[in-house]
Design an enzyme around this catalytic site. Structure first.
Site, short mmCIF file in Angstrom:
data_model
loop_
_atom_site.label_atom_id
_atom_site.label_comp_id
_atom_site.label_asym_id
_atom_site.label_seq_id
_atom_site.Cartn_x
_atom_site.Cartn_y
_atom_site.Cartn_z
N PHE A 37 0.81 -1.23 0.00
CA PHE A 37 0.00 0.00 0.00
C PHE A 37 0.83 1.26 0.00
O PHE A 37 0.31 2.34 -0.24
CB PHE A 37 -0.92 0.01 1.22
CG PHE A 37 -1.89 -1.13 1.23
CD1 PHE A 37 -1.84 -2.09 2.23
CD2 PHE A 37 -2.84 -1.27 0.24
CE1 PHE A 37 -2.73 -3.15 2.24
CE2 PHE A 37 -3.74 -2.32 0.24
CZ PHE A 37 -3.68 -3.26 1.25
N VAL A 39 4.79 3.20 1.67
CA VAL A 39 6.00 3.11 2.49
C VAL A 39 5.64 2.76 3.95
O VAL A 39 4.63 3.22 4.47
CB VAL A 39 6.77 4.45 2.45
CG1 VAL A 39 8.01 4.36 3.33
CG2 VAL A 39 7.16 4.78 1.02
N ASP A 145 -3.92 -14.21 2.00
CA ASP A 145 -2.60 -14.07 1.36
C ASP A 145 -1.49 -14.51 2.30
O ASP A 145 -0.50 -13.82 2.49
CB ASP A 145 -2.38 -12.63 0.88
CG ASP A 145 -1.18 -12.54 -0.07
OD1 ASP A 145 -0.75 -11.42 -0.39
OD2 ASP A 145 -0.65 -13.59 -0.47
N ARG A 149 6.30 -13.88 3.08
CA ARG A 149 6.47 -12.42 2.91
C ARG A 149 5.50 -11.64 3.78
O ARG A 149 5.72 -10.46 4.06
CB ARG A 149 6.30 -12.03 1.43
CG ARG A 149 4.90 -12.26 0.91
CD ARG A 149 4.71 -11.87 -0.54
NE ARG A 149 3.37 -12.30 -0.98
CZ ARG A 149 3.10 -13.53 -1.42
NH1 ARG A 149 4.08 -14.43 -1.51
NH2 ARG A 149 1.87 -13.90 -1.75
N ASN A 150 4.40 -12.29 4.19
CA ASN A 150 3.40 -11.63 5.02
C ASN A 150 3.44 -12.07 6.47
O ASN A 150 2.46 -11.90 7.20
CB ASN A 150 2.01 -11.87 4.43
CG ASN A 150 1.81 -11.09 3.15
OD1 ASN A 150 2.42 -10.04 2.96
ND2 ASN A 150 1.00 -11.61 2.25
N ASP A 163 -0.87 -8.68 8.12
CA ASP A 163 -1.69 -8.31 6.96
C ASP A 163 -2.83 -9.27 6.67
O ASP A 163 -3.22 -9.46 5.53
CB ASP A 163 -0.78 -8.18 5.73
CG ASP A 163 0.22 -7.08 5.94
OD1 ASP A 163 1.43 -7.37 5.93
OD2 ASP A 163 -0.21 -5.94 6.18
#
Ligand SMILES: CS(=O)(=O)c1ccc(C(=O)Nc2cccc(-c3cn4ccnc4c(Nc4ccc(C(=O)N5CCOCC5)cc4)n3)c2)cc1
Length: 282
Positions: A37, A39, A145, A149-150, A163
């Site tokens: 979304f 920085v 998801d 990485r999440n 997330d």
């Protein structure tokens, strides 16, 4: 919504009084990286508490839908979920403020420490994620998801799920369309990449791929294959190979997450028991 336009939960862990997330109480310290979304910054709240501040670029998120859901998301609290502290809608861009995780995302953590993490540590990481996911499953909350990485790693090397549910608010056709370059096909079950039929059982499929990421210390699944080739492979019944660091019992667990039919896959409640038994065994 408070007078300052921020919806904020009581942060029970930090203190007993109601904390209000007032933008003037947020201090931006340094940039952590670029998220889906916008920085992400390391910040301080009321000069004392380290937080992660996710700035939401205009047009990157369905903000009204997210704001509606944020009230529910703030009630989700578990030691293996990255805690959502508050949202500031006072101005643009929107700020999403969460618990800070000192060691960054799990994927980079695995790659940075390749060759240095024992199998017992890798298994405990999978257990951490499974515990967080079991809590979401119990609350009928679908991640949509789940991937290394999440997930994030804190100073104590605990892994937490981050997330969760945010994928619903991404405005980016490349990510939303199952034929888009950013759609996470390699983490998606057949019913998701064919029909977008999300469930806790499709999160289980993704968890199996996350286990594979952990035991390969951060390799890209189906490394040499395109998304459409992966859809074909999976539809033929082919699956990811056993990582060298994964024992056969560990591989059996991740493989059970890739049953073609959702009902053929375990639940997170069952997986936490299985993974705990494995720890006692090895
Ligand atoms: C597609 S989606 O699911 O909607 C979605 C997925 C991801 C995101 C997102 O925000 N991603 C994202 C991007 C960058 C940083 C974050 C991000 C979010 N966080 C939340 C809590 N803590 C963090 C954190 N911590 C970090 C990051 C990097 C370092 C670092 O500099 N290191 C170097 C030295 O070794 C240690 C680590 C240290 C702490 N980074 C999150 C947003 C949405």
């Amino acid at each position: 919504v408070g007078s300052d336009g921020c919806i904020s939960p009581e942060i029970a862990r930090l203190s007993y009084e109601e904390w209000r997330l007032n933008p003037s109480e947020l201090l931006f310290l340094k940039e952590l990286g670029r998220g889906q979304f916008g920085v992400v910054y390391l910040g301080k709240w009321k000069e004392t508490i380290k937080v992660a501040i996710k700035t939401i670029n205009e047009g990157a998120m369905s903000e009204d839908d997210f704001m509606e859901e944020a009230k529910l998301m703030m009630k989700l609290s578990h030691p293996k979920l990255v805690q959502l502290y508050g949202v500031c809608t006072h101005h643009k861009p929107l700020y999403v403020v969460t618990e800070f995780m000192e060691n960054g995302c799990l994927l980079n953590y695995l790659r940075q420490r390749r060759g240095k993490l024992g199998r017992d540590v890798l298994l405990r990481m999978c257990q951490d994620v499974c515990e967080g996911m079991e809590y979401l499953e119990r609350n009928s909350f679908i991640h949509r998801d789940l991937a290394a990485r999440n997930c994030l790693v804190n100073a104590e090397h605990i892994v937490k799920v981050s997330d969760f549910g945010m994928a619903r608010y991404v405005i980016d056709d490349e990510y939303i369309s199952s034929s888009g370059a950013k759609f996470p096909v390699k983490w998606s079950s057949p019913e998701v990449f064919h029909f977008k039929k999300y469930s806790s059982k499709s999160d289980i499929w993704s968890f199996g791929v996350l286990m594979w990421e952990v035991f390969t210390e951060g390799k890209m699944p189906f490394e040499t294959k395109s998304n459409s080739e992966v859809v074909h492979e999976i539809s033929q019944g082919n699956r990811l190979y056993r990582p060298h660091l994964a024992s056969h019992p560990v591989y059996k667990v991740m493989y059970s997450c890739w049953h073609e039919k959702p009902e053929g896959r375990p639940t997170f409640a069952e997986l936490t028991v299985t993974l705990t038994d494995l720890t006692e065994m090895t």
